[in-house]
Design a protein around this motif. Structure first.
Motif, PDB file in Angstrom:
ATOM      1  N   ARG A   1     -16.413 -29.937  -9.671  1.00 18.98           N
ATOM      2  CA  ARG A   1     -15.121 -29.690  -9.045  1.00 18.98           C
ATOM      3  C   ARG A   1     -14.232 -29.009 -10.072  1.00 18.98           C
ATOM      4  NH1 ARG A   1     -11.234 -34.905  -8.231  1.00 18.98           N
ATOM      5  NH2 ARG A   1     -11.211 -35.679 -10.391  1.00 18.98           N
ATOM      6  N   VAL A   2     -13.514 -27.983  -9.588  1.00 17.15           N
ATOM      7  CA  VAL A   2     -12.722 -27.124 -10.458  1.00 17.15           C
ATOM      8  C   VAL A   2     -11.271 -27.183 -10.006  1.00 17.15           C
ATOM      9  CG1 VAL A   2     -12.433 -24.773 -11.345  1.00 17.15           C
ATOM     10  CG2 VAL A   2     -14.726 -25.600 -10.726  1.00 17.15           C
ATOM     11  N   ARG A   3     -10.375 -27.389 -10.956  1.00 18.40           N
ATOM     12  CA  ARG A   3      -8.956 -27.398 -10.627  1.00 18.40           C
ATOM     13  C   ARG A   3      -8.537 -25.986 -10.194  1.00 18.40           C
ATOM     14  NH1 ARG A   3      -5.802 -31.646 -12.255  1.00 18.40           N
ATOM     15  NH2 ARG A   3      -7.198 -32.076 -14.025  1.00 18.40           N
ATOM     16  N   ARG A   4      -7.781 -25.905  -9.123  1.00 16.49           N
ATOM     17  CA  ARG A   4      -7.424 -24.605  -8.551  1.00 16.49           C
ATOM     18  C   ARG A   4      -6.650 -23.718  -9.518  1.00 16.49           C
ATOM     19  NH1 ARG A   4      -8.471 -23.357  -3.578  1.00 16.49           N
ATOM     20  NH2 ARG A   4      -9.422 -24.950  -2.266  1.00 16.49           N
ATOM     21  N   ALA A   5      -5.948 -24.316 -10.435  1.00 14.91           N
ATOM     22  CA  ALA A   5      -5.169 -23.529 -11.383  1.00 14.91           C
ATOM     23  C   ALA A   5      -6.059 -22.647 -12.265  1.00 14.91           C
ATOM     24  CB  ALA A   5      -4.321 -24.445 -12.256  1.00 14.91           C
ATOM     25  N   VAL A   6      -7.333 -23.039 -12.442  1.00 13.02           N
ATOM     26  CA  VAL A   6      -8.233 -22.262 -13.304  1.00 13.02           C
ATOM     27  C   VAL A   6      -9.391 -21.650 -12.515  1.00 13.02           C
ATOM     28  CG1 VAL A   6      -7.675 -23.722 -15.280  1.00 13.02           C
ATOM     29  CG2 VAL A   6      -9.701 -24.252 -13.905  1.00 13.02           C
ATOM     30  N   LEU A   7      -9.337 -21.742 -11.187  1.00 14.55           N
ATOM     31  CA  LEU A   7     -10.473 -21.312 -10.380  1.00 14.55           C
ATOM     32  C   LEU A   7     -10.798 -19.834 -10.577  1.00 14.55           C
ATOM     33  CD1 LEU A   7     -12.618 -21.943  -8.296  1.00 14.55           C
ATOM     34  CD2 LEU A   7     -10.929 -21.555  -6.486  1.00 14.55           C
ATOM     35  N   GLY A   8      -9.779 -18.977 -10.631  1.00 11.77           N
ATOM     36  CA  GLY A   8     -10.031 -17.548 -10.810  1.00 11.77           C
ATOM     37  C   GLY A   8     -10.774 -17.268 -12.107  1.00 11.77           C
ATOM     38  N   ARG A   9     -10.318 -17.844 -13.199  1.00  9.52           N
ATOM     39  CA  ARG A   9     -10.972 -17.643 -14.497  1.00  9.52           C
ATOM     40  C   ARG A   9     -12.377 -18.231 -14.486  1.00  9.52           C
ATOM     41  NH1 ARG A   9     -10.599 -20.639 -19.484  1.00  9.52           N
ATOM     42  NH2 ARG A   9      -9.020 -21.980 -18.536  1.00  9.52           N
ATOM     43  N   PHE A  10     -12.528 -19.416 -13.847  1.00 12.22           N
ATOM     44  CA  PHE A  10     -13.845 -20.054 -13.789  1.00 12.22           C
ATOM     45  C   PHE A  10     -14.847 -19.156 -13.055  1.00 12.22           C
ATOM     46  CE2 PHE A  10     -17.106 -22.710 -11.950  1.00 12.22           C
ATOM     47  CZ  PHE A  10     -17.436 -23.568 -12.993  1.00 12.22           C
ATOM     48  N   LEU A  11     -14.425 -18.589 -11.944  1.00 10.98           N
ATOM     49  CA  LEU A  11     -15.335 -17.744 -11.167  1.00 10.98           C
ATOM     50  C   LEU A  11     -15.710 -16.487 -11.936  1.00 10.98           C
ATOM     51  CD1 LEU A  11     -13.777 -18.064  -7.597  1.00 10.98           C
ATOM     52  CD2 LEU A  11     -15.877 -19.131  -8.453  1.00 10.98           C
ATOM     53  N   ARG A  12     -14.787 -15.936 -12.699  1.00  8.96           N
ATOM     54  CA  ARG A  12     -15.115 -14.749 -13.487  1.00  8.96           C
ATOM     55  C   ARG A  12     -16.176 -15.065 -14.538  1.00  8.96           C
ATOM     56  NH1 ARG A  12      -9.510 -13.928 -13.193  1.00  8.96           N
ATOM     57  NH2 ARG A  12      -9.201 -14.787 -15.293  1.00  8.96           N
ATOM     58  N   LEU A  13     -16.047 -16.234 -15.173  1.00  7.30           N
ATOM     59  CA  LEU A  13     -16.960 -16.574 -16.262  1.00  7.30           C
ATOM     60  C   LEU A  13     -18.295 -17.113 -15.780  1.00  7.30           C
ATOM     61  CD1 LEU A  13     -14.441 -18.224 -18.765  1.00  7.30           C
ATOM     62  CD2 LEU A  13     -15.431 -15.933 -18.875  1.00  7.30           C
ATOM     63  N   HIS A  14     -18.310 -17.745 -14.605  1.00  8.46           N
ATOM     64  CA  HIS A  14     -19.530 -18.426 -14.142  1.00  8.46           C
ATOM     65  C   HIS A  14     -20.054 -17.864 -12.820  1.00  8.46           C
ATOM     66  CE1 HIS A  14     -19.745 -21.578 -17.202  1.00  8.46           C
ATOM     67  NE2 HIS A  14     -18.429 -21.575 -17.175  1.00  8.46           N
ATOM     68  N   GLN A  15     -19.696 -16.632 -12.516  1.00 12.81           N
ATOM     69  CA  GLN A  15     -20.169 -16.035 -11.272  1.00 12.81           C
ATOM     70  C   GLN A  15     -21.689 -16.007 -11.200  1.00 12.81           C
ATOM     71  OE1 GLN A  15     -18.670 -12.114 -10.569  1.00 12.81           O
ATOM     72  NE2 GLN A  15     -19.440 -12.004  -8.484  1.00 12.81           N
ATOM     73  N   ALA A  16     -22.331 -15.699 -12.339  1.00 14.01           N
ATOM     74  CA  ALA A  16     -23.794 -15.624 -12.346  1.00 14.01           C
ATOM     75  C   ALA A  16     -24.445 -16.988 -12.137  1.00 14.01           C
ATOM     76  CB  ALA A  16     -24.271 -15.021 -13.663  1.00 14.01           C
ATOM     77  N   ASP A  17     -23.697 -18.083 -12.329  1.00 15.21           N
ATOM     78  CA  ASP A  17     -24.259 -19.429 -12.186  1.00 15.21           C
ATOM     79  C   ASP A  17     -24.068 -20.012 -10.791  1.00 15.21           C
ATOM     80  OD1 ASP A  17     -24.935 -19.421 -14.934  1.00 15.21           O
ATOM     81  OD2 ASP A  17     -22.893 -20.053 -15.459  1.00 15.21           O
TER      82      ASP A  17
ATOM     83  N   ALA B   1     -27.732 -25.259 -21.001  1.00 14.68           N
ATOM     84  CA  ALA B   1     -27.071 -24.035 -20.550  1.00 14.68           C
ATOM     85  C   ALA B   1     -25.738 -24.319 -19.863  1.00 14.68           C
ATOM     86  CB  ALA B   1     -27.988 -23.266 -19.607  1.00 14.68           C
ATOM     87  N   ALA B   2     -25.496 -25.590 -19.499  1.00 12.11           N
ATOM     88  CA  ALA B   2     -24.249 -25.956 -18.818  1.00 12.11           C
ATOM     89  C   ALA B   2     -23.146 -26.355 -19.793  1.00 12.11           C
ATOM     90  CB  ALA B   2     -24.511 -27.100 -17.841  1.00 12.11           C
ATOM     91  N   ARG B   3     -23.424 -26.365 -21.087  1.00 12.27           N
ATOM     92  CA  ARG B   3     -22.420 -26.806 -22.060  1.00 12.27           C
ATOM     93  C   ARG B   3     -21.141 -25.976 -22.050  1.00 12.27           C
ATOM     94  NH1 ARG B   3     -26.176 -28.260 -27.357  1.00 12.27           N
ATOM     95  NH2 ARG B   3     -27.408 -29.923 -26.340  1.00 12.27           N
ATOM     96  N   PRO B   4     -21.177 -24.671 -21.717  1.00 14.45           N
ATOM     97  CA  PRO B   4     -19.918 -23.919 -21.657  1.00 14.45           C
ATOM     98  C   PRO B   4     -18.893 -24.503 -20.689  1.00 14.45           C
ATOM     99  CG  PRO B   4     -21.756 -22.395 -21.758  1.00 14.45           C
ATOM    100  CD  PRO B   4     -22.343 -23.765 -21.581  1.00 14.45           C
ATOM    101  N   LEU B   5     -19.317 -25.374 -19.755  1.00 13.36           N
ATOM    102  CA  LEU B   5     -18.361 -26.013 -18.857  1.00 13.36           C
ATOM    103  C   LEU B   5     -17.337 -26.844 -19.630  1.00 13.36           C
ATOM    104  CD1 LEU B   5     -20.753 -27.237 -16.001  1.00 13.36           C
ATOM    105  CD2 LEU B   5     -19.283 -25.218 -15.982  1.00 13.36           C
ATOM    106  N   LEU B   6     -17.735 -27.328 -20.800  1.00 16.51           N
ATOM    107  CA  LEU B   6     -16.821 -28.150 -21.601  1.00 16.51           C
ATOM    108  C   LEU B   6     -15.604 -27.363 -22.077  1.00 16.51           C
ATOM    109  CD1 LEU B   6     -19.434 -30.100 -23.758  1.00 16.51           C
ATOM    110  CD2 LEU B   6     -17.985 -31.041 -21.954  1.00 16.51           C
ATOM    111  N   ALA B   7     -15.710 -26.028 -22.091  1.00 15.49           N
ATOM    112  CA  ALA B   7     -14.584 -25.209 -22.543  1.00 15.49           C
ATOM    113  C   ALA B   7     -13.378 -25.349 -21.621  1.00 15.49           C
ATOM    114  CB  ALA B   7     -15.006 -23.747 -22.649  1.00 15.49           C
ATOM    115  N   PHE B   8     -13.597 -25.816 -20.386  1.00 21.37           N
ATOM    116  CA  PHE B   8     -12.494 -25.982 -19.443  1.00 21.37           C
ATOM    117  C   PHE B   8     -11.840 -27.353 -19.554  1.00 21.37           C
ATOM    118  CE2 PHE B   8     -14.699 -22.374 -17.696  1.00 21.37           C
ATOM    119  CZ  PHE B   8     -13.686 -21.608 -17.134  1.00 21.37           C
TER     120      PHE B   8
END
Length: 327
Positions: A242-258, A290-297
């Motif tokens: 689950r992704v907070r809406r405030a960062v959803l745009g940035r999250f989708l840009r970085l994790h679109q391939a996932d 490979a999921a560790r970059p999620l911690l950056a959020f």
């Protein structure tokens, strides 16, 4: 090179008709004497070119004579000037050559197309490097290029990206590929196609042995095979986050391939008053690590499942916290 200049000479005459010798000398950056020597060379090669002296004289081709080198449409002329950032050419040692080639093409273009082509070169730029990737490491493609063009086997000293170990390989190279600003050598190792990142090559020695490529196989074929292996590699870990809406745009840009499915209609979802603070997404990863970059959020992204991924991220987060507490 003289052959390049003679070609440019011929293109200029074909496009512009009769030109005074001083005009040709200026366009080709040579002396007038060299222009007349080039006329003799072209004539000896069977090109019907002649020179007329006098006030209205000049150099021209026999009327009706044309080569099939030009004939560019306006769109084709513009397309030639939409080029990648010159780093690609610099890596290959071709920065000066590409500039010289374009100047010659520009000089040979019909007057009606020249302005549009020049405008494209000033208004359109293609830069293949992604944002915030840092400066690309310097690469020496000399040995690899030599092996590719001389059809020789290549002895490579290479640092693995998986375990960092240095290994020696004897390779049969097909060619070089620039993928999003990163150079790769495409080669067979013991008959098996492999990719080698150029920035991990410690040394490249061209051997005297002729290359042993598989019969009928070209660079594009091997690259397509290797690219599909990477793109279609199975994703063993499927995760719901689950992704907070405030960062959803940035999250989708970085994790679109996932993303395991189509991304949500972000604009429409924002417009809904009852959309809530969080959005759930399904992701896929090749491995837990490979999921560790999620911690950056930080706390803006939470993994809901699977439990083993939650445990892995909790362990990494605890290690990081312990590191800083210990300081």
């Amino acid at each position: 090179m003289k052959s390049d200049r003679l070609l440019a000479f011929l293109l200029l005459l074909q496009t512009h008709g009769r030109l005074p010798a001083p005009d040709l000398a200026g366009r080709l950056e040579v002396s007038v004497r060299t222009v007349f020597r080039d006329v003799e060379a072209l004539s000896a090669a069977g090109v019907p070119v002649y020179a007329e002296r006098g006030r209205n004289g000049g150099i021209a081709l026999v009327p009706g004579y044309r080569t099939d080198v030009t004939g560019l449409t306006a769109d084709e002329a513009r397309a030639l000037f939409v080029l990648l950032a010159d780093r690609t050419h610099a890596d290959l040692g071709l920065r000066q050559a590409i500039g010289s080639a374009l100047r010659k093409v520009m000089a040979a273009l019909p007057e009606a197309h020249r302005g549009a082509a020049e405008l494209v070169s000033r208004r359109i730029l293609v830069d293949p490097v992604r944002w915030r990737t840092g400066p690309a490491p310097a690469v020496d493609l000399g040995g690899m290029q030599a092996a590719v063009f001389d059809d020789r086997r290549l002895r490579l000293r290479y640092r693995s990206g998986e375990d960092g170990r240095v290994r020696m390989y004897t390779l049969d190279p097909y060619g070089l590929v620039d993928k999003a600003g990163v150079w790769y050598l495409v080669a067979d190792h013991r008959g098996v196609p492999r990719l080698f990142r150029a920035d991990r090559v410690l040394s490249a020695q061209v051997t005297d042995e002729p290359v042993r490529r598989r019969k009928g196989v070209e660079l594009a074929d091997v690259w397509d095979e290797l690219r599909r292996q990477i793109d279609e590699a199975p994703a063993d870990v499927r995760a719901v986050v689950r992704v907070r809406r405030a960062v959803l745009g940035r999250f989708l840009r970085l994790h679109q391939a996932d993303l395991a499915g189509l991304p949500p209609a972000f604009g429409a979802a924002e417009a809904e008053s009852d959309a809530g603070e969080w959005t759930e997404l399904e992701l896929r990863f090749r491995a837990l690590g490979a999921a560790r970059p999620l911690l950056a959020f930080g706390t803006d992204v939470e993994v809901l499942s699977p439990p083993e991924l939650r445990a892995e991220l909790a362990r990494v987060a605890a290690d990081i916290a312990g590191l800083y507490r210990g300081g």
